[in-house]
Motif scaffolding. Structure first.
Motif, PDB file in Angstrom:
ATOM      1  N   PRO A 165       0.555  -1.342   0.087  1.00  0.00           N
ATOM      2  CA  PRO A 165      -0.168   0.035   0.066  1.00  0.00           C
ATOM      3  C   PRO A 165       0.829   1.424   0.135  1.00  0.00           C
ATOM      4  N   TYR A 166       0.223   1.976  -1.048  1.00  0.00           N
ATOM      5  CA  TYR A 166       1.439   3.552  -0.986  1.00  0.00           C
ATOM      6  C   TYR A 166       0.183   4.769  -0.030  1.00  0.00           C
ATOM      7  N   LYS A 167       0.187   6.031  -0.125  1.00  0.00           N
ATOM      8  CA  LYS A 167      -0.143   6.420   0.181  1.00  0.00           C
ATOM      9  C   LYS A 167      -1.196   7.007   0.134  1.00  0.00           C
ATOM     10  N   GLU A 168      -1.013   7.177  -1.552  1.00  0.00           N
ATOM     11  CA  GLU A 168      -1.909   8.369  -3.058  1.00  0.00           C
ATOM     12  C   GLU A 168      -1.659   7.645  -3.955  1.00  0.00           C
ATOM     13  N   SER A 169      -2.514   6.821  -5.365  1.00  0.00           N
ATOM     14  CA  SER A 169      -2.429   6.451  -6.298  1.00  0.00           C
ATOM     15  C   SER A 169      -1.092   6.499  -6.697  1.00  0.00           C
ATOM     16  N   SER A 170      -1.282   8.323  -6.633  1.00  0.00           N
ATOM     17  CA  SER A 170       0.098   8.759  -7.924  1.00  0.00           C
ATOM     18  C   SER A 170       2.243   7.752  -7.015  1.00  0.00           C
ATOM     19  N   ALA A 171       1.479   7.627  -5.810  1.00  0.00           N
ATOM     20  CA  ALA A 171       3.180   7.273  -5.417  1.00  0.00           C
ATOM     21  C   ALA A 171       2.757   5.444  -6.133  1.00  0.00           C
ATOM     22  N   ALA A 172       1.647   5.263  -6.248  1.00  0.00           N
ATOM     23  CA  ALA A 172       1.852   3.950  -6.401  1.00  0.00           C
ATOM     24  C   ALA A 172       2.032   3.647  -7.762  1.00  0.00           C
ATOM     25  N   ARG A 173       1.595   4.336  -8.705  1.00  0.00           N
ATOM     26  CA  ARG A 173       2.233   4.154  -9.793  1.00  0.00           C
ATOM     27  C   ARG A 173       3.610   4.371 -10.344  1.00  0.00           C
ATOM     28  N   THR A 174       4.308   4.966  -9.497  1.00  0.00           N
ATOM     29  CA  THR A 174       4.951   5.739  -9.937  1.00  0.00           C
ATOM     30  C   THR A 174       6.103   4.055  -9.098  1.00  0.00           C
ATOM     31  N   GLY A 175       5.693   3.635  -7.834  1.00  0.00           N
ATOM     32  CA  GLY A 175       6.354   2.767  -7.371  1.00  0.00           C
ATOM     33  C   GLY A 175       6.051   1.450  -9.289  1.00  0.00           C
ATOM     34  N   VAL A 176       5.219   1.436  -9.684  1.00  0.00           N
ATOM     35  CA  VAL A 176       5.154   0.004 -10.573  1.00  0.00           C
ATOM     36  C   VAL A 176       6.161   0.736 -11.737  1.00  0.00           C
ATOM     37  N   LEU A 177       6.301   1.810 -12.428  1.00  0.00           N
ATOM     38  CA  LEU A 177       6.805   2.698 -13.195  1.00  0.00           C
ATOM     39  C   LEU A 177       7.802   2.762 -13.033  1.00  0.00           C
ATOM     40  N   ALA A 178       9.097   2.769 -11.879  1.00  0.00           N
ATOM     41  CA  ALA A 178      10.404   2.468 -11.703  1.00  0.00           C
ATOM     42  C   ALA A 178      10.655   1.078 -11.208  1.00  0.00           C
ATOM     43  N   GLY A 179       9.777   0.227 -11.308  1.00  0.00           N
ATOM     44  CA  GLY A 179       9.823  -1.681 -11.107  1.00  0.00           C
ATOM     45  C   GLY A 179      10.402  -1.655  -9.445  1.00  0.00           C
ATOM     46  N   GLN A 180      10.227  -1.147  -8.490  1.00  0.00           N
ATOM     47  CA  GLN A 180       9.598  -0.692  -7.862  1.00  0.00           C
ATOM     48  C   GLN A 180       8.812  -2.115  -6.813  1.00  0.00           C
ATOM     49  N   VAL A 181       7.335  -1.842  -7.606  1.00  0.00           N
ATOM     50  CA  VAL A 181       6.801  -3.215  -7.255  1.00  0.00           C
ATOM     51  C   VAL A 181       6.750  -3.794  -8.805  1.00  0.00           C
ATOM     52  N   GLU A 182       6.575  -4.781  -8.642  1.00  0.00           N
ATOM     53  CA  GLU A 182       6.211  -5.647 -10.130  1.00  0.00           C
ATOM     54  C   GLU A 182       4.685  -5.505 -11.344  1.00  0.00           C
ATOM     55  N   MET A 183       3.406  -5.268 -10.384  1.00  0.00           N
ATOM     56  CA  MET A 183       2.080  -4.565 -10.756  1.00  0.00           C
ATOM     57  C   MET A 183       1.118  -4.079 -10.228  1.00  0.00           C
ATOM     58  N   MET A 184       0.007  -3.599 -10.641  1.00  0.00           N
ATOM     59  CA  MET A 184      -0.939  -2.859  -9.993  1.00  0.00           C
ATOM     60  C   MET A 184      -2.361  -3.014 -10.489  1.00  0.00           C
ATOM     61  N   PHE A 185      -3.124  -2.605 -10.076  1.00  0.00           N
ATOM     62  CA  PHE A 185      -4.692  -2.556 -10.582  1.00  0.00           C
ATOM     63  C   PHE A 185      -4.149  -0.839 -11.307  1.00  0.00           C
ATOM     64  N   ASP A 186      -4.972  -0.194 -11.775  1.00  0.00           N
ATOM     65  CA  ASP A 186      -4.882   1.195 -11.887  1.00  0.00           C
ATOM     66  C   ASP A 186      -5.893   1.277 -12.765  1.00  0.00           C
ATOM     67  N   ALA A 187      -6.848   2.598 -12.615  1.00  0.00           N
ATOM     68  CA  ALA A 187      -7.775   3.305 -13.875  1.00  0.00           C
ATOM     69  C   ALA A 187      -7.509   3.494 -15.651  1.00  0.00           C
ATOM     70  N   VAL A 188      -8.236   2.816 -16.017  1.00  0.00           N
ATOM     71  CA  VAL A 188      -7.118   3.612 -17.211  1.00  0.00           C
ATOM     72  C   VAL A 188      -7.348   4.165 -17.536  1.00  0.00           C
ATOM     73  N   THR A 189      -8.753   5.161 -16.822  1.00  0.00           N
ATOM     74  CA  THR A 189      -8.587   6.672 -17.120  1.00  0.00           C
ATOM     75  C   THR A 189      -7.276   7.286 -17.528  1.00  0.00           C
ATOM     76  N   VAL A 190      -6.542   7.052 -16.473  1.00  0.00           N
ATOM     77  CA  VAL A 190      -5.153   7.368 -16.026  1.00  0.00           C
ATOM     78  C   VAL A 190      -4.422   6.656 -16.479  1.00  0.00           C
ATOM     79  N   MET A 191      -4.106   4.971 -16.457  1.00  0.00           N
ATOM     80  CA  MET A 191      -2.804   4.677 -17.391  1.00  0.00           C
ATOM     81  C   MET A 191      -2.847   4.518 -18.681  1.00  0.00           C
ATOM     82  N   SER A 192      -3.965   4.975 -19.359  1.00  0.00           N
ATOM     83  CA  SER A 192      -3.698   4.475 -20.382  1.00  0.00           C
ATOM     84  C   SER A 192      -2.481   5.181 -21.868  1.00  0.00           C
ATOM     85  N   GLY A 193      -2.069   6.478 -21.439  1.00  0.00           N
ATOM     86  CA  GLY A 193      -0.649   6.653 -21.432  1.00  0.00           C
ATOM     87  C   GLY A 193       0.220   6.239 -21.242  1.00  0.00           C
ATOM     88  N   HIS A 194       0.481   5.857 -20.159  1.00  0.00           N
ATOM     89  CA  HIS A 194       1.810   4.748 -20.197  1.00  0.00           C
ATOM     90  C   HIS A 194       1.409   3.228 -20.391  1.00  0.00           C
TER      91      HIS A 194
END
Length: 321
Positions: A180-209
């Motif tokens: 668990p992270y404190k907010e969605s942007s931090a969780a997203r950054t964790g996955v983008l940086a490879g600190q965590v392997e995966m996540m479920f995220d909203a299509v609305t904000v993850m589609s660009g990545h």
């Protein structure tokens, strides 16, 4: 005799509330968003606020108050005056937390008044490109070969991202670890940086990545494929039959907010989300408008509490992990 002495005061209070509802809003209205800025709740709250201001002639001000899995901002609204000038932008985090966090300082159906839903969006299961899984079945096989080794991020206990992961674990029979992270942007950054392997995220904000190749999309969470990611299968068709989890948003107010104000807000919100331009704009982002009366929305909330209570019990999810 005491009854008759109280009656005039009660009548005065009634007429004062009626007068307040008649000229509502006569000053700025605050919408508290108990999630981090930049996430779906914040984005759609700002969209709604701008159009409510245009329709009702007073500023609707967004106040982001993240923390505690939505508890911090929600408690502020629960303790606010029931006059229609402090509203809460909620999500299914709140219905989940009724069973996941039973000792929180408020209860959803006791301390709030349902106003109106806004929309719902599919989630997408993404993995960091370093994860050797090209499909959902690959990921399931990888997780089963190494129990407890794969981690998934979320924006905190009880959030739709967390519960989507717990539902996936339960339905696929996996041992994966919640981070668990404190907010969605931090969780997203964790996955983008490879600190965590995966996540479920909203299509609305993850589609660009996904389009940029920063993460790999394995499956979406709705009943049918997302219009934003039509080439990505649903979890149900890709290997977890019957899986469905979405993120939905709505507006609630403190308990005892006058019905006239609640009905006025419901009418304006319904008008906004029913507009063709709104629905076309949201469809491009993967969101679908929702409309209900306050009473129907209240029943929807009660039913969702029961739904997630079962999933919390089956999954063994806890607020501290």
């Amino acid at each position: 005799m005491r009854y008759f002495r109280l009656l005039p005061g009660a009548l005065l209070a009634f007429f004062a509330l009626a007068a307040a509802a008649d000229d509502y809003p006569s000053r700025p209205v605050r919408i508290v968003v108990p999630f981090a800025a930049g996430g779906p709740a914040d984005v759609y709250a700002r969209y709604l606020a701008q159009r409510l201001q245009e329709a009702m002639g007073q500023p609707f001000i967004i106040d982001d108050r993240p923390g505690g899995g939505s508890i911090v901002g929600s408690e502020i609204v629960a303790k606010s005056a029931p006059d229609g000038y402090t509203l809460l932008l909620m999500s299914n985090t709140h219905t989940v937390n009724e069973s996941l966090m039973p000792n929180k300082p408020f209860r959803l159906m006791r301390d709030f008044t349902p106003v109106a839903p806004i929309n719902y969006s599919d989630l997408v299961l993404v993995v960091n490109p370093a994860v050797p899984a090209k499909t959902l079945q690959d990921l399931i096989a990888l997780a089963k070969a190494a129990p407890g080794k794969l981690n998934y991020a979320s924006s905190g206990p009880g959030t739709p991202y967390h519960m989507a992961g717990e539902l996936f674990k339960a339905m696929a029979g996996l041992d994966i670890v919640h981070v668990p992270y404190k907010e969605s942007s931090a969780a997203r950054t964790g996955v983008l940086a490879g600190q965590v392997e995966m996540m479920f995220d909203a299509v609305t904000v993850m589609s660009g990545h996904v389009k940029a190749g920063k993460v790999r999309a394995l499956a979406t969470s709705g009943k049918v494929r997302s219009a934003v990611m039509p080439d990505v299968p649903t979890l149900s068709e890709a290997g977890v039959p019957g899986y469905e989890a979405v993120i939905w948003l709505g507006v609630i107010a403190p308990k005892d907010t006058p019905p006239a104000i609640v009905n006025r807000l419901n009418a304006e919100i319904t008008r906004i989300v029913s507009r063709p331009d709104t629905q076309a704009d949201w469809a491009r982002q993967g969101a679908v408008a929702m409309t209900m009366s306050p009473d129907a929305f209240g029943k929807f909330l009660a039913d969702d509490i029961v739904k997630w209570e079962r999933i919390v019990k089956i999954s063994g999810a806890r607020a501290d992990r």
